[in-house]
Design a protein around this motif. Sequence first.
Motif, mmCIF file in Angstrom:
data_model
loop_
_atom_site.group_PDB
_atom_site.id
_atom_site.type_symbol
_atom_site.label_atom_id
_atom_site.label_comp_id
_atom_site.label_asym_id
_atom_site.label_seq_id
_atom_site.Cartn_x
_atom_site.Cartn_y
_atom_site.Cartn_z
ATOM 1 N N ALA A 75 22.684 35.965 2.840
ATOM 2 C CA ALA A 75 23.899 36.422 2.153
ATOM 3 C C ALA A 75 25.136 36.207 3.018
ATOM 4 O O ALA A 75 26.192 35.809 2.518
ATOM 5 C CB ALA A 75 23.780 37.891 1.761
ATOM 6 N N ALA A 76 25.041 36.466 4.304
ATOM 7 C CA ALA A 76 26.188 36.268 5.194
ATOM 8 C C ALA A 76 26.569 34.796 5.248
ATOM 9 O O ALA A 76 27.760 34.449 5.236
ATOM 10 C CB ALA A 76 25.860 36.785 6.596
ATOM 11 N N LEU A 141 34.726 40.798 2.900
ATOM 12 C CA LEU A 141 33.402 40.427 3.420
ATOM 13 C C LEU A 141 32.567 41.678 3.693
ATOM 14 O O LEU A 141 31.393 41.746 3.328
ATOM 15 C CB LEU A 141 33.540 39.584 4.687
ATOM 16 N N TRP A 142 33.180 42.676 4.311
ATOM 17 C CA TRP A 142 32.482 43.920 4.619
ATOM 18 C C TRP A 142 32.089 44.638 3.334
ATOM 19 O O TRP A 142 30.954 45.107 3.197
ATOM 20 C CB TRP A 142 33.386 44.778 5.507
ATOM 21 N N ALA A 143 33.010 44.707 2.377
ATOM 22 C CA ALA A 143 32.704 45.356 1.099
ATOM 23 C C ALA A 143 31.652 44.569 0.322
ATOM 24 O O ALA A 143 30.937 45.131 -0.504
ATOM 25 C CB ALA A 143 33.975 45.501 0.255
ATOM 26 N N GLY A 144 31.549 43.285 0.611
ATOM 27 C CA GLY A 144 30.534 42.451 -0.031
ATOM 28 C C GLY A 144 29.148 42.633 0.557
ATOM 29 O O GLY A 144 28.197 42.006 0.113
ATOM 30 N N GLY A 145 29.018 43.488 1.562
ATOM 31 C CA GLY A 145 27.696 43.803 2.080
ATOM 32 C C GLY A 145 27.415 43.311 3.489
ATOM 33 O O GLY A 145 26.335 43.556 4.019
ATOM 34 N N LEU A 146 28.356 42.631 4.109
ATOM 35 C CA LEU A 146 28.121 42.182 5.473
ATOM 36 C C LEU A 146 28.359 43.337 6.436
ATOM 37 O O LEU A 146 29.170 44.226 6.176
ATOM 38 C CB LEU A 146 29.054 41.026 5.834
ATOM 39 N N THR A 147 27.672 43.302 7.548
ATOM 40 C CA THR A 147 27.901 44.288 8.602
ATOM 41 C C THR A 147 29.176 43.908 9.347
ATOM 42 O O THR A 147 29.715 42.810 9.166
ATOM 43 C CB THR A 147 26.735 44.313 9.599
ATOM 44 N N TYR A 148 29.633 44.797 10.221
ATOM 45 C CA TYR A 148 30.791 44.467 11.040
ATOM 46 C C TYR A 148 30.506 43.212 11.873
ATOM 47 O O TYR A 148 31.352 42.331 11.986
ATOM 48 C CB TYR A 148 31.153 45.624 11.975
ATOM 49 N N GLY A 149 29.311 43.155 12.449
ATOM 50 C CA GLY A 149 28.946 42.007 13.275
ATOM 51 C C GLY A 149 28.913 40.706 12.488
ATOM 52 O O GLY A 149 29.374 39.664 12.967
ATOM 53 N N GLN A 150 28.354 40.756 11.293
ATOM 54 C CA GLN A 150 28.293 39.558 10.461
ATOM 55 C C GLN A 150 29.691 39.132 10.027
ATOM 56 O O GLN A 150 30.016 37.941 10.015
ATOM 57 C CB GLN A 150 27.409 39.809 9.243
ATOM 58 N N THR A 151 30.524 40.115 9.688
ATOM 59 C CA THR A 151 31.900 39.811 9.302
ATOM 60 C C THR A 151 32.636 39.166 10.475
ATOM 61 O O THR A 151 33.357 38.184 10.303
ATOM 62 C CB THR A 151 32.625 41.087 8.830
ATOM 63 N N ALA A 152 32.429 39.702 11.663
ATOM 64 C CA ALA A 152 33.064 39.139 12.858
ATOM 65 C C ALA A 152 32.604 37.703 13.091
ATOM 66 O O ALA A 152 33.414 36.834 13.445
ATOM 67 C CB ALA A 152 32.749 40.006 14.074
ATOM 68 N N VAL A 162 37.441 43.271 13.926
ATOM 69 C CA VAL A 162 37.056 43.445 12.524
ATOM 70 C C VAL A 162 37.123 44.918 12.136
ATOM 71 O O VAL A 162 37.623 45.261 11.063
ATOM 72 C CB VAL A 162 35.645 42.865 12.264
ATOM 73 N N LYS A 163 36.633 45.790 12.991
ATOM 74 C CA LYS A 163 36.667 47.226 12.695
ATOM 75 C C LYS A 163 38.104 47.712 12.504
ATOM 76 O O LYS A 163 38.390 48.484 11.588
ATOM 77 C CB LYS A 163 35.978 48.016 13.805
ATOM 78 N N VAL A 164 38.999 47.255 13.358
ATOM 79 C CA VAL A 164 40.408 47.654 13.250
ATOM 80 C C VAL A 164 41.008 47.107 11.964
ATOM 81 O O VAL A 164 41.711 47.823 11.237
ATOM 82 C CB VAL A 164 41.208 47.183 14.487
ATOM 83 N N TRP A 165 40.753 45.824 11.660
ATOM 84 C CA TRP A 165 41.292 45.221 10.444
ATOM 85 C C TRP A 165 40.816 45.964 9.205
ATOM 86 O O TRP A 165 41.591 46.221 8.289
ATOM 87 C CB TRP A 165 40.909 43.755 10.354
ATOM 88 N N ILE A 166 39.538 46.306 9.164
ATOM 89 C CA ILE A 166 38.990 47.002 7.999
ATOM 90 C C ILE A 166 39.580 48.409 7.897
ATOM 91 O O ILE A 166 39.953 48.853 6.813
ATOM 92 C CB ILE A 166 37.446 47.022 8.048
ATOM 93 N N PHE A 167 39.681 49.101 9.012
ATOM 94 C CA PHE A 167 40.277 50.441 9.014
ATOM 95 C C PHE A 167 41.710 50.378 8.482
ATOM 96 O O PHE A 167 42.105 51.165 7.619
ATOM 97 C CB PHE A 167 40.245 51.034 10.427
ATOM 98 N N ARG A 168 42.487 49.435 9.000
ATOM 99 C CA ARG A 168 43.885 49.313 8.569
ATOM 100 C C ARG A 168 43.985 48.886 7.107
ATOM 101 O O ARG A 168 44.861 49.352 6.373
ATOM 102 C CB ARG A 168 44.626 48.330 9.465
#
Length: 184
Positions: A75-76, A141-152, A162-168
């Motif tokens: 999926a990733a 990407l994260w909402a689509g089911g990827l982990t933070y690591g996969q999104t990165a 990635v964590k900061v971008w998603i938080f913001r």
Amino acid sequence: MPSPLVSDDEGTLLAAARAGDVQAFGVLWTTVERRAFGLCFHLTGNRADALDALQETQIAVWRGLAGFQGRAPFAAWVLAIARNASLALVRGRSSQEDPLVPHTDQRTAREAAFDETVAGLVDLRRALGALPPSHREALLLWAGGLTYGQTAAVLEVPVNTVKVWIFRARASLRDLVGTPEPAG
């Protein structure tokens, strides 16, 4: 030996698809098609372009199966291809067209009951469009089911970024759409 089409094992389905089994590929594709379309839709801004990007994604995935090494989940890998196909389509557009303004369709009387829902979705799409592209892509990407690591890995940035971008992005969406802060 059970048919690979009955198997839930992604590895078995991948092996069959690599050997040319179109039905096994169909089963694999079905597991990611909806998420890939959602990503394409949000990145391209309209259904027609999203369907074009999704078709390009499906073709690229089929052609690239032999090269898929399984370092990330299937999926990733598919979502990374969908992202690239969508961005290529957006880059190829006329500079006069605004990809973030949704195309309006004629609404029938039967659809009138959905006006409030549609308005909410349009607000969400506009809010997504107001986010910086990196934040929007990371969130989708994260909402689509990827982990933070996969999104990165897909975005080729550090996990903490990635964590900061998603938080913001989530905070901006709350502000732009007006949804309350989650309790907790």
